[in-house]
Design an enzyme around this catalytic site. Structure first.
Site, PDB file in Angstrom:
ATOM      1  CE  LYS A  58       7.943  -6.219   3.573  1.00  0.00           C
ATOM      2  NZ  LYS A  58       6.557  -6.651   3.795  1.00  0.00           N
ATOM      3  CE1 TYR A  71      19.881  15.326 -20.802  1.00  0.00           C
ATOM      4  CE2 TYR A  71      19.579  14.632 -18.514  1.00  0.00           C
ATOM      5  CZ  TYR A  71      20.259  14.549 -19.722  1.00  0.00           C
ATOM      6  OH  TYR A  71      21.320  13.690 -19.844  1.00  0.00           O
TER       7      TYR A  71
HETATM    8  C1  LIG Z   1       5.932  -6.106   4.984  1.00  0.00           C
HETATM    9  C2  LIG Z   1       5.158  -6.901   5.940  1.00  0.00           C
HETATM   10  C3  LIG Z   1       5.001  -6.479   7.275  1.00  0.00           C
HETATM   11  C4  LIG Z   1       5.425  -5.121   7.773  1.00  0.00           C
HETATM   12  O1  LIG Z   1       4.456  -4.171   7.398  1.00  0.00           O
HETATM   13  P1  LIG Z   1       4.612  -2.609   7.841  1.00  0.00           P
HETATM   14  O2  LIG Z   1       3.429  -1.954   7.266  1.00  0.00           O
HETATM   15  O3  LIG Z   1       5.888  -2.128   7.226  1.00  0.00           O
HETATM   16  O4  LIG Z   1       4.670  -2.607   9.326  1.00  0.00           O
HETATM   17  C5  LIG Z   1       4.396  -7.358   8.167  1.00  0.00           C
HETATM   18  N1  LIG Z   1       3.936  -8.545   7.750  1.00  0.00           N
HETATM   19  C6  LIG Z   1       4.029  -8.972   6.478  1.00  0.00           C
HETATM   20  C7  LIG Z   1       3.486 -10.304   6.112  1.00  0.00           C
HETATM   21  C8  LIG Z   1       4.635  -8.153   5.521  1.00  0.00           C
HETATM   22  O5  LIG Z   1       4.723  -8.572   4.259  1.00  0.00           O
END
Ligand SMILES: *Cc1c(COP(=O)(O)O)cnc(C)c1O
Length: 330
Positions: free
Chosen positions: A30, A234
């Site tokens: 994602k 800056y």
């Molecule tokens: C983002 C997410 C994961 C992965 O989590 P990590 O801590 O990066 O391993 C797994 N399941 C769901 C539903 C998520 O939203």
């Protein structure tokens, strides 16, 4: 031009390590693969043999269409491609949903998304009536990165729900869905990681025990000398107490580096004073500067988490896959 290098051997090391716990991996890609670049990461995952991935929404799913299964965490309602699976985040969503292939998300205690335990019967009735196929059932841990009992309370709750759904499927002659709950932090904590694991940050090496996949290298735009008692950047929040060489590199907060007002530790040198939108001034004379090659170290400069920095690294920066630590980019 600054470049994001993606270390394939580190990625494969992380996948091997996860496979040793459970070889059935739903890789979470994602949000542009946690900022690494969804195309480059997908290419490497396919080479490794990964078949199933999780994405944020249908736009991301459309970018990686050719995996065997793509679980969409926050899907729309309309019917879609057969290899897309929709996460069901609430009873309301289930009622509106028109896509037949689903994963039921169960709220076992996170209190963010998912069907509640006492909504399960109604949810299963809807599944029957609408002839949905439950491909998977999952839940998410809220506290897996802590010591404490929350994870095991959630896990036990999930096991009970698993049994109930398995019985339901048997009784109605439905295919048994696969069950998944393990995120990165819980991989080595659970007595049994069930049918699939669902790691994100471990894949990218953003937690201890895993190797960092991303390194960020910037080019030097110009070099100059700073006098003793002269400031730079800056508001001149950095004042030099000696004569030094400084280099300006072509990366700033517009590229996703968190804002800082008074320096920041990089791999081999330090950034001085305030970060600019497109530049940072660093101590020393260089041609190239490694901003970071291990996010676990770089994050110590800031009051945040590795995820937060990685995911915001600008998609405009060119991604290059390297085969190993010592060069050989492809
Ligand atoms: C983002 C997410 C994961 C992965 O989590 P990590 O801590 O990066 O391993 C797994 N399941 C769901 C539903 C998520 O939203």
């Amino acid at each position: 031009m600054a470049t994001v290098f993606l270390n394939k051997s580190h990625l494969f090391y992380n996948l091997d390590k996860i496979s040793s716990v459970n070889p059935n991996i739903l890789v979470v890609i994602k949000d542009n693969a946690y900022g690494h670049g969804i195309f480059s990461v997908s290419k490497m995952l396919k080479e490794y043999g990964i078949k199933k991935v999780c994405v944020r929404n249908v736009d991301e799913a459309n970018l990686v269409r050719d995996f065997e299964e793509i679980l969409i965490f926050n899907p729309p309602a309309n019917r879609n491609a057969i290899n897309f699976s929709y996460a069901i985040n609430s009873l309301t969503q289930l009622k509106k949903n028109r896509h037949p292939y689903i994963h039921l998300k169960i709220d076992t205690g996170f209190r963010r998304n998912g069907i509640l335990e006492d909504e399960l019967d109604e949810a299963l009735e809807i599944v029957l009536k609408k002839e949905f196929e439950i491909r998977g059932v999952f839940s998410h841990f809220c506290c897996a990165d802590e010591v404490g009992c929350d994870t095991f309370i959630q896990y036990d709750k999930f096991l009970k729900i698993k049994e109930k759904i398995e019985k339901f499927c048997q009784n109605h002659n439905l295919k048994r869905p696969y069950f998944h709950i393990a995120n990165s932090a819980s991989l080595f904590k659970l007595p049994d990681t069930l049918d699939y694991v669902r790691p994100g940050i471990a894949i990218y090496g953003g937690i201890e025990g895993f190797k960092p996949v991303m390194s960020l290298v910037a080019d030097v735009v110009s070099v100059r000398e700073l006098d003793s008692k002269e400031g730079c950047g800056y508001n001149k929040t950095f004042m030099s107490d000696e004569k030094i060489k400084i280099s300006t590199i072509d990366i700033g907060y517009a590229d996703g580096i968190p804002y800082f007002k008074n320096g920041c530790k990089l791999k081999d040198t330090v950034a001085l004073g305030k970060i600019s939108m497109d530049y940072m001034i660093v101590k020393g004379e260089f041609k190239k500067v490694v901003v970071f090659d291990d996010i676990k170290e770089f994050v110590k400069n800031f009051d945040t988490i590795t995820y937060d920095i990685l995911v915001k690294i600008s998609p405009r920066i060119k991604r290059r896959i390297i085969e190993s630590n010592n060069g050989n980019s492809t």
